[in-house]
Design a protein around this motif. Structure first.
Motif, PDB file in Angstrom:
ATOM      1  N   ASP A 277       0.851  -1.189   0.000  1.00 48.01           N
ATOM      2  CA  ASP A 277       0.000   0.000   0.000  1.00 48.01           C
ATOM      3  C   ASP A 277       0.888   1.240   0.000  1.00 48.01           C
ATOM      4  O   ASP A 277       1.270   1.741   1.048  1.00 48.01           O
ATOM      5  CB  ASP A 277      -0.919  -0.026   1.228  1.00 48.01           C
ATOM      6  N   ASP A 278       1.235   1.725  -1.172  1.00 51.52           N
ATOM      7  CA  ASP A 278       2.112   2.887  -1.313  1.00 51.52           C
ATOM      8  C   ASP A 278       1.259   4.143  -1.384  1.00 51.52           C
ATOM      9  O   ASP A 278       0.702   4.473  -2.425  1.00 51.52           O
ATOM     10  CB  ASP A 278       2.973   2.720  -2.563  1.00 51.52           C
ATOM     11  N   GLY A 279       1.173   4.858  -0.271  1.00 49.17           N
ATOM     12  CA  GLY A 279       0.291   6.014  -0.206  1.00 49.17           C
ATOM     13  C   GLY A 279       0.701   7.135  -1.147  1.00 49.17           C
ATOM     14  O   GLY A 279      -0.150   7.790  -1.757  1.00 49.17           O
ATOM     15  N   ILE A 280       2.007   7.395  -1.271  1.00 50.09           N
ATOM     16  CA  ILE A 280       2.472   8.472  -2.148  1.00 50.09           C
ATOM     17  C   ILE A 280       2.098   8.173  -3.592  1.00 50.09           C
ATOM     18  O   ILE A 280       1.559   9.039  -4.304  1.00 50.09           O
ATOM     19  CB  ILE A 280       3.997   8.666  -2.017  1.00 50.09           C
ATOM     20  N   ALA A 281       2.400   6.948  -4.045  1.00 49.14           N
ATOM     21  CA  ALA A 281       2.061   6.573  -5.423  1.00 49.14           C
ATOM     22  C   ALA A 281       0.553   6.639  -5.655  1.00 49.14           C
ATOM     23  O   ALA A 281       0.094   7.082  -6.712  1.00 49.14           O
ATOM     24  CB  ALA A 281       2.588   5.176  -5.734  1.00 49.14           C
ATOM     25  N   ARG A 282      -0.209   6.216  -4.650  1.00 50.77           N
ATOM     26  CA  ARG A 282      -1.673   6.240  -4.793  1.00 50.77           C
ATOM     27  C   ARG A 282      -2.180   7.675  -4.916  1.00 50.77           C
ATOM     28  O   ARG A 282      -3.066   7.978  -5.723  1.00 50.77           O
ATOM     29  CB  ARG A 282      -2.319   5.543  -3.598  1.00 50.77           C
ATOM     30  N   MET A 284      -0.512  10.227  -6.111  1.00 46.98           N
ATOM     31  CA  MET A 284      -0.103  10.767  -7.401  1.00 46.98           C
ATOM     32  C   MET A 284      -1.030  10.295  -8.515  1.00 46.98           C
ATOM     33  O   MET A 284      -1.408  11.073  -9.403  1.00 46.98           O
ATOM     34  CB  MET A 284       1.356  10.379  -7.690  1.00 46.98           C
ATOM     35  N   GLN A 285      -1.407   9.036  -8.454  1.00 50.15           N
ATOM     36  CA  GLN A 285      -2.351   8.532  -9.451  1.00 50.15           C
ATOM     37  C   GLN A 285      -3.711   9.210  -9.293  1.00 50.15           C
ATOM     38  O   GLN A 285      -4.365   9.567 -10.277  1.00 50.15           O
ATOM     39  CB  GLN A 285      -2.507   7.009  -9.303  1.00 50.15           C
ATOM     40  N   TRP A 286      -4.118   9.433  -8.054  1.00 40.98           N
ATOM     41  CA  TRP A 286      -5.401  10.119  -7.812  1.00 40.98           C
ATOM     42  C   TRP A 286      -5.348  11.542  -8.370  1.00 40.98           C
ATOM     43  O   TRP A 286      -6.310  12.017  -8.984  1.00 40.98           O
ATOM     44  CB  TRP A 286      -5.685  10.136  -6.309  1.00 40.98           C
ATOM     45  N   ALA A 287      -4.217  12.206  -8.176  1.00 43.62           N
ATOM     46  CA  ALA A 287      -4.071  13.565  -8.698  1.00 43.62           C
ATOM     47  C   ALA A 287      -4.150  13.578 -10.226  1.00 43.62           C
ATOM     48  O   ALA A 287      -4.771  14.471 -10.821  1.00 43.62           O
ATOM     49  CB  ALA A 287      -2.748  14.168  -8.220  1.00 43.62           C
ATOM     50  N   MET A 288      -3.512  12.623 -10.880  1.00 45.00           N
ATOM     51  CA  MET A 288      -3.549  12.553 -12.340  1.00 45.00           C
ATOM     52  C   MET A 288      -4.979  12.356 -12.836  1.00 45.00           C
ATOM     53  O   MET A 288      -5.346  12.863 -13.907  1.00 45.00           O
ATOM     54  CB  MET A 288      -2.666  11.405 -12.840  1.00 45.00           C
ATOM     55  N   ASP A 289      -5.789  11.657 -12.073  1.00 42.02           N
ATOM     56  CA  ASP A 289      -7.183  11.423 -12.467  1.00 42.02           C
ATOM     57  C   ASP A 289      -8.073  12.625 -12.186  1.00 42.02           C
ATOM     58  O   ASP A 289      -9.216  12.667 -12.647  1.00 42.02           O
ATOM     59  CB  ASP A 289      -7.746  10.198 -11.721  1.00 42.02           C
TER      60      ASP A 289
END
Length: 385
Positions: A277-282, A284-289
């Motif tokens: 569960d990589d919170g930072i990566a998650r 960043m993906q949420w921001a891109m969406d």
């Protein structure tokens, strides 16, 4: 008979004078014709995009010299050759100054130089040509850790610098510039794995390990390998403007400008994440969406399931830049295909990628891309007049 003698003599003298005059005129015409032929031949032999009228001397190009050495890695040399040595007919009509002429130089021209990867090359030019160039690029040194720098190269760099040449380094090439004393009292950079060593060996240099390149005016340094692309494009932008630099970048298939610094590429920052569960990566993906929506530190931290303070610290350590600066860069990147399309005004593009106003969009676009949205659309737009 005595009265005719002077008259005959005068006639003979006049004929001799006329004959000499005719010979001088013939010689002058032949000389002029030979000079014109030499000029025309020189024009026909001139390579590159510089347009010259027949009968005129070609305008001199900006000479770039790049250093080659035994045991070199070919990537950095290839970057310099690609940017400055490639013919660019697509720039016809865009250049206000002559394009570059490239010379690959070595300590001993004509000697076979081994390159990493199992092949070799031969440089046609020597250090005299390097010392006489307008821009000198040192793409590395044989061994940064040993500290060995060719004495001939050091002397050539000092000569070039004293002449007013622009001196450039890529990656470990900064060690050659430092050995020549050209970085004393200056800010400079190199590959992050060499930064501490450069500082220890040359304490008078202000080493900045966090940037992709440093423009010191007449002396410029860049970080490892691919940062050489960034610096070479920056040189083109300085010499010919953003429109030409962007055109070169597009043919190179790279961004005209990369935001951030080399801290984002340091080994500790890019090691694999062990947790599932990589919170930072998650986040960043949420921001891109959700780029078109208002984004804040708190919203990103919530997506990562962290506190604001912890999120800011972990994000910056991992990516080498702040969360909101990263968001701006992603929004600019998302705007590029929209600007390349003829659909939508600049104001509509700004809204589509999440900027609160066209003015804010233009400000950030200029900072990242070193041009305006309108100029970018003119250069790269499909079907846009």
């Amino acid at each position: 008979m005595a009265d005719q003698q002077p008259s005959e003599q005068r006639t003979t003298d006049r004929r001799t004078t006329d004959r000499r005059t005719a010979q001088r005129d013939t010689t002058r015409r032949e000389t002029n014709e030979e000079q014109t032929t030499e000029e025309q031949t020189a024009v026909r032999r001139t390579a590159g995009p510089v347009a010259v009228a027949i009968g005129r001397r070609p305008e001199p190009v900006h000479d770039v010299a790049v250093y080659a050495f035994d045991g070199m890695t070919p990537f950095e040399l290839g970057v310099v050759v690609e940017v400055f040595g490639l013919a660019r007919p697509e720039l016809s009509g865009l250049l206000a100054a002559p394009w570059y002429g490239l010379k690959v130089c070595a300590d001993r021209p004509g000697t076979e130089l081994n390159a990493v990867g199992g092949f070799s090359l031969t440089a046609r030019h020597g250090l005299d040509d390097l010392a006489a160039a307008d821009t000198v690029v040192i793409p590395g040194v044989p061994n940064a850790f040993s500290g060995d720098v060719s004495p001939g190269l050091v002397a050539a760099l000092r000569t070039a610098h004293e002449r007013g040449a622009r001196i450039v380094s890529i990656c470990s090439g900064a060690f050659a510039l430092a050995a020549a004393g050209l970085l004393d009292g200056r800010e400079a950079t190199t590959h992050w794995r060499y930064a501490e060593l450069l500082q220890q060996r040359h304490p008078s240099v202000r080493v900045n390990p966090d940037v992709l390149y440093v423009d010191g005016g007449s002396v410029l340094t860049s970080a490892g390998s691919a940062a050489g692309i960034d610096l070479c494009l920056h040189l083109v932008r300085r010499d010919h403007g953003a429109k030409v630099a962007n055109s070169v970048a597009r043919r190179f298939v790279v961004p005209p400008h990369r935001d951030g610094g080399q801290a984002q590429f340091i080994e500790a920052a890019v090691r694999p994440v062990e947790e599932e569960d990589d919170g930072i990566a998650r986040s960043m993906q949420w921001a891109m969406d959700h780029l078109a929506s208002p984004l804040t530190i708190s919203l990103l931290a919530r997506a990562a399931q962290m506190s604001d303070r912890s999120y800011l610290r972990h994000f910056t350590a991992r990516n080498g830049t702040s969360p909101m600066r990263w968001v701006v860069t992603q929004r600019i990147a998302a705007s590029l295909p929209l600007l390349e399309s003829p659909e939508g005004t600049v104001e509509e593009v700004a809204t589509a990628v999440g900027f609160e106003s066209a003015a804010t969009f233009r400000h950030h676009f200029g900072r990242v891309m070193h041009t305006s949205p309108t100029a970018y659309r003119r250069s790269f737009g499909r079907g846009v007049a």
